[in-house]
Design an enzyme around this catalytic site. Structure first.
Site, PDB file in Angstrom:
ATOM      1  N   HIS A  23       0.835  -1.322   0.014  1.00 24.96           N
ATOM      2  CA  HIS A  23       0.104  -0.182   0.220  1.00 24.96           C
ATOM      3  C   HIS A  23       0.799   1.322   0.100  1.00 24.96           C
ATOM      4  O   HIS A  23       0.855   2.182   1.119  1.00 24.96           O
ATOM      5  CB  HIS A  23      -0.973   0.029   1.283  1.00 24.96           C
ATOM      6  CG  HIS A  23      -1.967  -0.986   1.095  1.00 24.96           C
ATOM      7  ND1 HIS A  23      -2.733  -1.334   2.270  1.00 24.96           N
ATOM      8  CD2 HIS A  23      -2.573  -1.595   0.081  1.00 24.96           C
ATOM      9  CE1 HIS A  23      -3.649  -2.088   1.737  1.00 24.96           C
ATOM     10  NE2 HIS A  23      -3.607  -2.294   0.390  1.00 24.96           N
ATOM     11  N   HIS A  79     -11.557  -8.860  -6.830  1.00 28.26           N
ATOM     12  CA  HIS A  79     -11.090  -7.536  -6.324  1.00 28.26           C
ATOM     13  C   HIS A  79     -10.498  -6.957  -7.283  1.00 28.26           C
ATOM     14  O   HIS A  79      -9.482  -7.313  -7.858  1.00 28.26           O
ATOM     15  CB  HIS A  79     -10.509  -7.843  -4.974  1.00 28.26           C
ATOM     16  CG  HIS A  79      -9.919  -6.524  -4.252  1.00 28.26           C
ATOM     17  ND1 HIS A  79     -10.723  -5.267  -4.213  1.00 28.26           N
ATOM     18  CD2 HIS A  79      -9.053  -6.340  -3.416  1.00 28.26           C
ATOM     19  CE1 HIS A  79      -9.999  -4.391  -3.646  1.00 28.26           C
ATOM     20  NE2 HIS A  79      -9.064  -4.890  -2.924  1.00 28.26           N
ATOM     21  N   GLU A  81      -8.057  -4.108  -6.847  1.00 29.75           N
ATOM     22  CA  GLU A  81      -7.026  -3.408  -6.436  1.00 29.75           C
ATOM     23  C   GLU A  81      -5.750  -3.992  -7.294  1.00 29.75           C
ATOM     24  O   GLU A  81      -5.704  -5.182  -7.711  1.00 29.75           O
ATOM     25  CB  GLU A  81      -6.770  -3.819  -4.807  1.00 29.75           C
ATOM     26  CG  GLU A  81      -5.821  -2.856  -4.122  1.00 29.75           C
ATOM     27  CD  GLU A  81      -5.828  -3.081  -2.511  1.00 29.75           C
ATOM     28  OE1 GLU A  81      -5.121  -2.169  -1.915  1.00 29.75           O
ATOM     29  OE2 GLU A  81      -6.431  -3.877  -2.309  1.00 29.75           O
ATOM     30  N   ASP A  83      -2.775  -4.981  -6.893  1.00 28.96           N
ATOM     31  CA  ASP A  83      -1.989  -6.457  -6.365  1.00 28.96           C
ATOM     32  C   ASP A  83      -2.744  -7.601  -6.981  1.00 28.96           C
ATOM     33  O   ASP A  83      -2.157  -8.561  -6.949  1.00 28.96           O
ATOM     34  CB  ASP A  83      -1.814  -6.603  -4.867  1.00 28.96           C
ATOM     35  CG  ASP A  83      -2.975  -6.271  -4.027  1.00 28.96           C
ATOM     36  OD1 ASP A  83      -3.806  -5.374  -4.347  1.00 28.96           O
ATOM     37  OD2 ASP A  83      -3.231  -6.993  -3.092  1.00 28.96           O
ATOM     38  N   HIS A 145     -12.087  -5.402   1.467  1.00 26.89           N
ATOM     39  CA  HIS A 145     -12.029  -4.027   1.861  1.00 26.89           C
ATOM     40  C   HIS A 145     -12.152  -2.860   0.963  1.00 26.89           C
ATOM     41  O   HIS A 145     -11.889  -1.678   1.235  1.00 26.89           O
ATOM     42  CB  HIS A 145     -10.861  -3.835   2.790  1.00 26.89           C
ATOM     43  CG  HIS A 145      -9.507  -3.724   1.902  1.00 26.89           C
ATOM     44  ND1 HIS A 145      -8.616  -2.648   1.906  1.00 26.89           N
ATOM     45  CD2 HIS A 145      -9.068  -4.587   1.023  1.00 26.89           C
ATOM     46  CE1 HIS A 145      -7.707  -2.873   1.173  1.00 26.89           C
ATOM     47  NE2 HIS A 145      -7.881  -4.168   0.496  1.00 26.89           N
ATOM     48  N   ASP A 164      -9.211 -10.673  -0.317  1.00 23.16           N
ATOM     49  CA  ASP A 164      -8.500 -10.567   0.852  1.00 23.16           C
ATOM     50  C   ASP A 164      -8.947 -10.747   2.207  1.00 23.16           C
ATOM     51  O   ASP A 164      -8.031 -10.673   3.167  1.00 23.16           O
ATOM     52  CB  ASP A 164      -8.215  -8.753   0.803  1.00 23.16           C
ATOM     53  CG  ASP A 164      -7.450  -8.231  -0.230  1.00 23.16           C
ATOM     54  OD1 ASP A 164      -6.578  -8.895  -0.457  1.00 23.16           O
ATOM     55  OD2 ASP A 164      -7.616  -7.269  -0.838  1.00 23.16           O
ATOM     56  N   TYR A 192      -2.882  -8.355   9.819  1.00 27.81           N
ATOM     57  CA  TYR A 192      -3.597  -7.934   8.390  1.00 27.81           C
ATOM     58  C   TYR A 192      -4.987  -7.407   8.927  1.00 27.81           C
ATOM     59  O   TYR A 192      -5.290  -6.344   8.377  1.00 27.81           O
ATOM     60  CB  TYR A 192      -3.573  -9.218   7.708  1.00 27.81           C
ATOM     61  CG  TYR A 192      -4.031  -8.971   6.382  1.00 27.81           C
ATOM     62  CD1 TYR A 192      -3.211  -8.825   5.370  1.00 27.81           C
ATOM     63  CD2 TYR A 192      -5.370  -9.132   6.192  1.00 27.81           C
ATOM     64  CE1 TYR A 192      -3.675  -8.487   4.132  1.00 27.81           C
ATOM     65  CE2 TYR A 192      -6.056  -9.008   4.793  1.00 27.81           C
ATOM     66  CZ  TYR A 192      -5.379  -8.550   3.684  1.00 27.81           C
ATOM     67  OH  TYR A 192      -5.544  -8.335   2.358  1.00 27.81           O
ATOM     68  N   HIS A 225      -3.805 -13.471  -0.595  1.00 31.90           N
ATOM     69  CA  HIS A 225      -2.481 -13.352   0.066  1.00 31.90           C
ATOM     70  C   HIS A 225      -2.374 -14.398   1.108  1.00 31.90           C
ATOM     71  O   HIS A 225      -3.192 -14.548   1.930  1.00 31.90           O
ATOM     72  CB  HIS A 225      -2.133 -12.007   0.657  1.00 31.90           C
ATOM     73  CG  HIS A 225      -2.372 -10.884  -0.171  1.00 31.90           C
ATOM     74  ND1 HIS A 225      -1.363 -10.711  -1.251  1.00 31.90           N
ATOM     75  CD2 HIS A 225      -3.264  -9.819  -0.282  1.00 31.90           C
ATOM     76  CE1 HIS A 225      -1.847  -9.409  -1.667  1.00 31.90           C
ATOM     77  NE2 HIS A 225      -3.088  -8.661  -1.160  1.00 31.90           N
TER      78      HIS A 225
END
Length: 406
Positions: A23, A79, A81, A83, A145, A164, A192, A225
């Site tokens: 992040h 998701h 994002e 990554d 999230h 996530d 996390y 992850h």
């Protein structure tokens, strides 16, 4: 590298042993991480998520060694994002026109970040995608999230691809939870949750209850992850329910910064007083300027109370405490107490300002804190110890000892 999880499911992600910040610079990853992508092969073939952009070409090359790219029928974006979707543009160059299944918010996110127009297929909770003998069931999970997040469940294999949720930043040679160091695994899962998912705790509880209401059997949880939960996958679900319930242990975290060691000496004396008055409590001290901020936040998450200390500088407090307070404000901790302390030479605003900002972060501040002029002497350190004892009594008047008198 690929890993066969079942006869139908293959892990095709990337282990990032070198990753230390995430992040941007906001999250520390002391033990690396993984970007988990999953290939599901039945009569039709689906790819669930990709990896971070810097590894896009490597990902596509290794994926092509596992499956003929033209044979991928569907791409699932749980998701958007970067990554998880970072390799999506590179992948779609090789398989243009293949439908991409995601939420409506994911379409906005993908197009806004990658500026690509794909064959989007927008899905909602309960929709199913047949792969042949097996189906993927989509479950929207907004704000876990990001607004676009969803899970998908694979029938026949009883696997939840949770993105996530239930994940952690941990690179290990063995990709399963039962092969990982259990202490490291617990620590990274807690970190996390504390640093990323705390603001969404009510949604976490609601989503777990919603999934339970679907009455789907669960053999495995495959997050985006870290390790795959193949042994007792409900154990991490149970931990999430604990953490989502305004979690706290019998712990007080003291975070301070210091210029000439006066505030440090105050912190140590306060910790002594706390330990004397509440011997069953765990007391932890951290120099906020020298300790990883995410590690401190994890300890704040575990704590019943927090004490922040800083000398006064420029009519305020030291910047390391400012960063920590901003993180705590954003995470929105609940049902925790706090107070401030610090040394000063002339104006002395830091303690009052810290208390005000702690209240603004949602902490209950039952004590106006402790200030000491210049470097505390024996009497000053005694007052700090007494403050620690007094604060312990505020925390739990039934189990702590009365403050000592001078």
């Amino acid at each position: 590298m690929s890993l066969n999880i079942t006869d139908a499911v293959t892990w095709v992600g990337k282990k990032d042993w070198e990753l230390r910040r995430f992040h941007g610079e906001e999250y520390s990853t002391h033990k690396g991480s993984t970007y988990n992508s999953y290939l599901v092969r039945d009569e039709k073939t689906a790819l669930i998520d990709t990896v971070w952009g810097p590894y896009a070409k490597e990902f596509v090359q290794q994926l092509a060694a596992t499956v003929e790219l033209a044979g991928i029928d569907y791409v699932i974006v749980n998701h958007a994002e970067p990554d998880h979707s970072g390799a999506l543009p590179e992948l779609m160059r090789h398989i243009p026109g293949v439908p991409v299944y995601c939420t409506a918010n994911a379409v906005k996110s993908i197009t806004g970040q990658h500026h690509i127009d794909l064959n989007f297929q927008v899905v909602k909770t309960g929709q199913r995608l047949s792969l042949g003998k097996r189906e993927l069931i989509f479950i929207e999970a907004p704000m876990l999230h990001w607004p676009d997040t969803m899970f998908c469940y694979l029938t026949g294999e009883d696997i939840l691809f949770s993105n996530d949720a239930f994940g952690h930043h941990l690179a290990t040679e063995g990709m399963y939870n039962d092969l990982a160091d259990p202490c490291a695994l617990e620590a990274e899962c807690l970190k996390y949750y504390a640093n990323i998912l705390t603001p969404f705790s009510p949604l976490v509880k609601r989503k777990i209850e919603e999934f339970a209401g679907l009455n789907l059997p669960l053999k495995m949880i495959c997050p985006s992850h870290g390790t795959i939960w193949r042994t007792d996958p409900m154990s991490i679900v149970a931990r999430y329910l604990e953490w989502a319930a305004d979690y706290q242990e019998n712990q007080v975290t003291i975070a301070y910064d210091t210029m000439w060691n006066s505030t440090r000496r105050m912190a140590e004396a306060i910790a002594e007083g706390l330990g004397e008055a509440a011997p069953a409590a765990t007391v932890k001290l951290f120099n906020a300027a020298r300790t990883d901020k995410n590690d401190i936040i994890t300890e704040v998450f575990r704590s019943r109370a927090v004490l922040l200390g800083s000398p006064t500088i420029n009519r305020g407090y030291l910047s390391s405490l400012g960063g920590l307070l901003e993180m705590m404000r954003g995470l929105g901790f609940k049902k925790k107490k706090a107070a401030a302390f610090g040394s000063y030479g002339w104006s002395g605003e830091s303690v009052k300002m810290l208390n005000e900002h702690l209240r603004g972060c949602g902490f209950e501040v039952p004590d106006e804190g402790q200030r000491e002029l210049w470097a505390p002497d024996g009497e000053g350190l005694h007052r700090c110890r007494e403050f620690g004892r007094r604060f312990a009594l505020v925390l739990d008047p039934d189990t702590t000892r009365e403050p000592l008198k001078k």
